[in-house]
Design a protein around this motif. Structure first.
Motif, PDB file in Angstrom:
ATOM      1  N   THR A 169      22.319   2.532 -10.364  1.00  0.00           N
ATOM      2  CA  THR A 169      21.219   1.826 -11.021  1.00  0.00           C
ATOM      3  C   THR A 169      19.985   2.710 -11.173  1.00  0.00           C
ATOM      4  O   THR A 169      18.883   2.204 -11.382  1.00  0.00           O
ATOM      5  CB  THR A 169      20.838   0.544 -10.243  1.00  0.00           C
ATOM      6  N   ALA A 170      20.162   4.031 -11.070  1.00  0.00           N
ATOM      7  CA  ALA A 170      19.021   4.946 -11.134  1.00  0.00           C
ATOM      8  C   ALA A 170      18.579   5.250 -12.558  1.00  0.00           C
ATOM      9  O   ALA A 170      17.507   5.817 -12.763  1.00  0.00           O
ATOM     10  CB  ALA A 170      19.355   6.253 -10.416  1.00  0.00           C
ATOM     11  N   GLY A 171      19.410   4.884 -13.544  1.00  0.00           N
ATOM     12  CA  GLY A 171      19.061   5.176 -14.935  1.00  0.00           C
ATOM     13  C   GLY A 171      19.521   6.537 -15.406  1.00  0.00           C
ATOM     14  O   GLY A 171      19.074   7.017 -16.448  1.00  0.00           O
ATOM     15  N   LEU A 172      20.427   7.174 -14.670  1.00  0.00           N
ATOM     16  CA  LEU A 172      20.939   8.491 -15.043  1.00  0.00           C
ATOM     17  C   LEU A 172      22.199   8.362 -15.895  1.00  0.00           C
ATOM     18  O   LEU A 172      22.932   7.364 -15.800  1.00  0.00           O
ATOM     19  CB  LEU A 172      21.245   9.309 -13.784  1.00  0.00           C
ATOM     20  N   PRO A 173      22.510   9.352 -16.726  1.00  0.00           N
ATOM     21  CA  PRO A 173      23.662   9.261 -17.629  1.00  0.00           C
ATOM     22  C   PRO A 173      24.981   9.517 -16.917  1.00  0.00           C
ATOM     23  O   PRO A 173      25.004   9.950 -15.750  1.00  0.00           O
ATOM     24  CB  PRO A 173      23.378  10.359 -18.656  1.00  0.00           C
ATOM     25  N   LEU A 174      26.070   9.257 -17.639  1.00  0.00           N
ATOM     26  CA  LEU A 174      27.402   9.531 -17.102  1.00  0.00           C
ATOM     27  C   LEU A 174      27.568  11.011 -16.782  1.00  0.00           C
ATOM     28  O   LEU A 174      28.095  11.375 -15.742  1.00  0.00           O
ATOM     29  CB  LEU A 174      28.469   9.092 -18.116  1.00  0.00           C
ATOM     30  N   GLY A 175      27.142  11.885 -17.690  1.00  0.00           N
ATOM     31  CA  GLY A 175      27.317  13.317 -17.501  1.00  0.00           C
ATOM     32  C   GLY A 175      28.549  13.822 -18.220  1.00  0.00           C
ATOM     33  O   GLY A 175      29.365  13.040 -18.718  1.00  0.00           O
ATOM     34  N   PRO A 176      28.731  15.131 -18.298  1.00  0.00           N
ATOM     35  CA  PRO A 176      29.870  15.698 -19.022  1.00  0.00           C
ATOM     36  C   PRO A 176      31.182  15.379 -18.344  1.00  0.00           C
ATOM     37  O   PRO A 176      31.275  15.346 -17.117  1.00  0.00           O
ATOM     38  CB  PRO A 176      29.581  17.204 -19.004  1.00  0.00           C
ATOM     39  N   ILE A 177      32.200  15.108 -19.147  1.00  0.00           N
ATOM     40  CA  ILE A 177      33.539  14.850 -18.631  1.00  0.00           C
ATOM     41  C   ILE A 177      34.538  15.629 -19.480  1.00  0.00           C
ATOM     42  O   ILE A 177      34.213  16.143 -20.540  1.00  0.00           O
ATOM     43  CB  ILE A 177      33.899  13.347 -18.666  1.00  0.00           C
ATOM     44  N   GLY A 178      35.772  15.718 -18.986  1.00  0.00           N
ATOM     45  CA  GLY A 178      36.826  16.371 -19.760  1.00  0.00           C
ATOM     46  C   GLY A 178      36.798  17.883 -19.627  1.00  0.00           C
ATOM     47  O   GLY A 178      36.245  18.455 -18.680  1.00  0.00           O
ATOM     48  N   LYS A 179      37.370  18.554 -20.617  1.00  0.00           N
ATOM     49  CA  LYS A 179      37.567  19.994 -20.546  1.00  0.00           C
ATOM     50  C   LYS A 179      36.270  20.761 -20.412  1.00  0.00           C
ATOM     51  O   LYS A 179      36.216  21.805 -19.763  1.00  0.00           O
ATOM     52  CB  LYS A 179      38.317  20.473 -21.794  1.00  0.00           C
ATOM     53  N   GLY A 180      35.199  20.253 -21.015  1.00  0.00           N
ATOM     54  CA  GLY A 180      33.938  20.965 -20.958  1.00  0.00           C
ATOM     55  C   GLY A 180      33.299  20.985 -19.587  1.00  0.00           C
ATOM     56  O   GLY A 180      32.333  21.722 -19.367  1.00  0.00           O
ATOM     57  N   ALA A 181      33.808  20.169 -18.649  1.00  0.00           N
ATOM     58  CA  ALA A 181      33.201  20.081 -17.323  1.00  0.00           C
ATOM     59  C   ALA A 181      34.006  20.806 -16.257  1.00  0.00           C
ATOM     60  O   ALA A 181      33.629  20.787 -15.085  1.00  0.00           O
ATOM     61  CB  ALA A 181      33.037  18.609 -16.925  1.00  0.00           C
TER      62      ALA A 181
END
Length: 518
Positions: A169-181
């Motif tokens: 609930t901090a308001g932060l995004p999911l972030g990169p996922i998949g091959k790029g991470a």
């Protein structure tokens, strides 16, 4: 067509009676085909029965019959699983292959990427520091971070608390996922601080709503390092993993793991070699299935022993206590989120806690009911595993008499999707039949620019083209949540939509003849 409409050419020009008979016969034929098609579409959706509250031997025999069918049906290379009953690990098993190329079998000793199950384990470490008085759940997280600050945004980063990070609930995004991470284990990769400087940008006001965030848990990784003064993986090993008996689990890559790690597989069967993330708290745990079962056992207050006492009963209850309601897609399968755990109320009013994980080539899931001491762990080396999990969880919850878990709704949704596919095909065939019949009786002709009913036909053609465009775009995407949840049916749904779209476009090109003026 001559078999479907026999003797049509011998009928008189105004043979209305004959056309009605032929039409009626064709309608019955289509109705029969419809019934057969629906039976075919839905035949694979029926599960073999599970006897509620039967013996462990009866249920594991059911698993040994059913799981091989499911892994073959959903094209999952391998799966390992474990059962906890009355707080004790009572059974574990493995099916399929760890490496389809070499034929290496999946075993319960296989060390798997458990992905976001890592969050549940990370939450334990945070709560240990809370109990030690080194962290305050409601204190701003920035006061614990000496050499890192939030990137500037329109929102007040100084209001982000530890509690908000633990509950998404901090308001932060999911972030990169998949091959790029992901990175090869021995390659250079961004530091934790560099990652956070790039990704930890608030996109919602802190505390405003549930927003699932890998970034938030990776910020907890930095918090643990700052407060403990140790590398995250070292702290987790000494303070959580080893004390709980998870001796083959680790947040740190070691080359000795290679022989135990299965190959991962994308949805289309493409193999995925071992990899690591530049951050670890949100999804970096490597563990065999029985170690995750030991972790679940420690969360069952009424069935643990004194050696499990890393956390007080009050702290464990906080892990499972809903901190926020869950809207949207997550709300279909959970009622709320605690600290590193989704929570739901079962039909028999008991509470369950769970978490799943999905990464490039991997999926994982656990479910536990602390009050009864029951739990299940499912690990697979495939991205096609959501319906597999749903089938097994439905069987498990039936066996234990819980009345079903929310994730089991995926099986109902799969059945409904097969029904929708059948309906789309039937509608398409019906429209094609009407078009062919009209062409046969010369009621329609090819005239795409004809002005007869041109608005309706234009909308029909544009709708068909739009559907084809959406399906085509979807086919080019590396990942879609729909294809992940419905790996066996999404392709058929796309084909059914293409058939309907093509039928609409073709039908729009063949308008009915304008009535002749006497």
């Amino acid at each position: 067509m001559s078999d479907l409409f026999p003797n049509t050419r011998r009928c008189e020009p105004n043979g209305t009676r004959f056309r009605k008979i032929a039409s009626r016969r064709a309608h019955w034929q289509i109705a029969a085909v419809t019934v057969l098609m629906l039976a075919f579409f839905l035949s694979g959706c029926v599960q073999s029965p599970v006897e509620p509250l039967s013996s462990l031997e009866h249920f594991t025999a059911h698993l040994n019959r059913r799981v091989p069918e499911l892994v073959e049906q959903y094209q999952i290379p391998g799966a390992s699983m474990a059962l906890i009953h009355e707080g004790t690990l009572v059974w574990s098993g493995a099916y399929g292959t760890a490496d389809a190329g070499s034929g290496r079998k999946m075993t319960v000793e296989a060390v798997c990427r458990v992905e976001s199950i890592s969050k549940s384990v990370t939450a334990w470490a945070v709560m240990r520091l809370v109990e030690d008085g080194r962290i305050d759940l409601d204190a701003p997280v920035h006061q614990y971070l000496e050499d890192w600050t939030f990137p500037d945004t329109e929102y007040a980063a100084q209001k982000v608390t530890v509690r908000q990070l633990l509950s998404h609930t901090a308001g932060l995004p999911l972030g990169p996922i998949g091959k790029g991470a992901e990175y090869a284990p021995q390659s250079s990769r961004p530091s934790l601080r560099d990652y956070l400087t790039r990704e930890a940008r608030l996109i919602r006001p802190p505390g405003s709503e549930f927003l699932y965030s890998n970034v938030g848990f990776n910020l907890l990784e930095l918090l643990i390092e700052e407060v403990s003064g140790r590398d995250f993986a070292t702290h987790m090993e000494e303070e959580v993993l080893r004390p709980l008996g998870m001796r083959r689990s680790t947040f740190a890559w070691r080359d000795s793991l290679r022989e135990y790690i299965p190959m991962g597989y994308e949805g289309d069967g493409t193999p995925v070699a071992p990899y690591v993330y530049p951050v670890r708290a949100s999804g970096g745990l490597l563990a065999p299935v029985e170690d995750i079962a030991r972790f679940l056992r420690a969360e069952m207050l009424s069935f643990g022993d004194e050696m499990d006492g890393l956390l007080s009963p009050e702290s464990i209850r906080m892990l499972h206590a809903p901190q926020t309601d869950i809207p949207g897609l997550y709300g279909i399968v959970a009622d709320g989120y605690g600290f590193g755990h989704f929570v739901e109320v079962l039909p028999d009013s008991r509470q369950a806690a769970w978490h799943g994980g999905q990464g490039h080539g991997w999926m994982s899931h656990f479910h536990l009911v602390p009050e009864s001491g029951d739990g299940i762990v499912l690990l697979t080396n495939s991205e096609r595993s959501w319906p597999f999990f749903a089938h097994v969880l439905t069987a498990w919850s039936t066996w234990r008499g819980f009345g079903g878990v929310k994730l089991g709704r995926i099986t109902d949704a799969t059945t409904a999707l097969w029904g929708l596919i059948g309906l789309l095909v039937i509608v398409s065939l019906w429209l094609l039949y009407r078009l062919v019949w009209a062409l046969r009786t010369q009621e329609r002709r090819f005239a795409p620019l004809e002005r007869t009913a041109w608005i309706r036909r234009l909308l029909q053609a544009v709708g068909g083209i739009a559907v084809l465009a959406v399906v085509g775009w979807s086919a080019t995407q590396p990942y879609l949540i729909v294809t992940s949840i419905f790996p066996a049916t999404a392709g058929w749904a796309g084909l059914a939509l293409c058939l309907l779209a093509a039928t609409l476009i073709v039908s729009a090109s063949y308008p009915r003849r304008a009535p002749s003026v006497p």
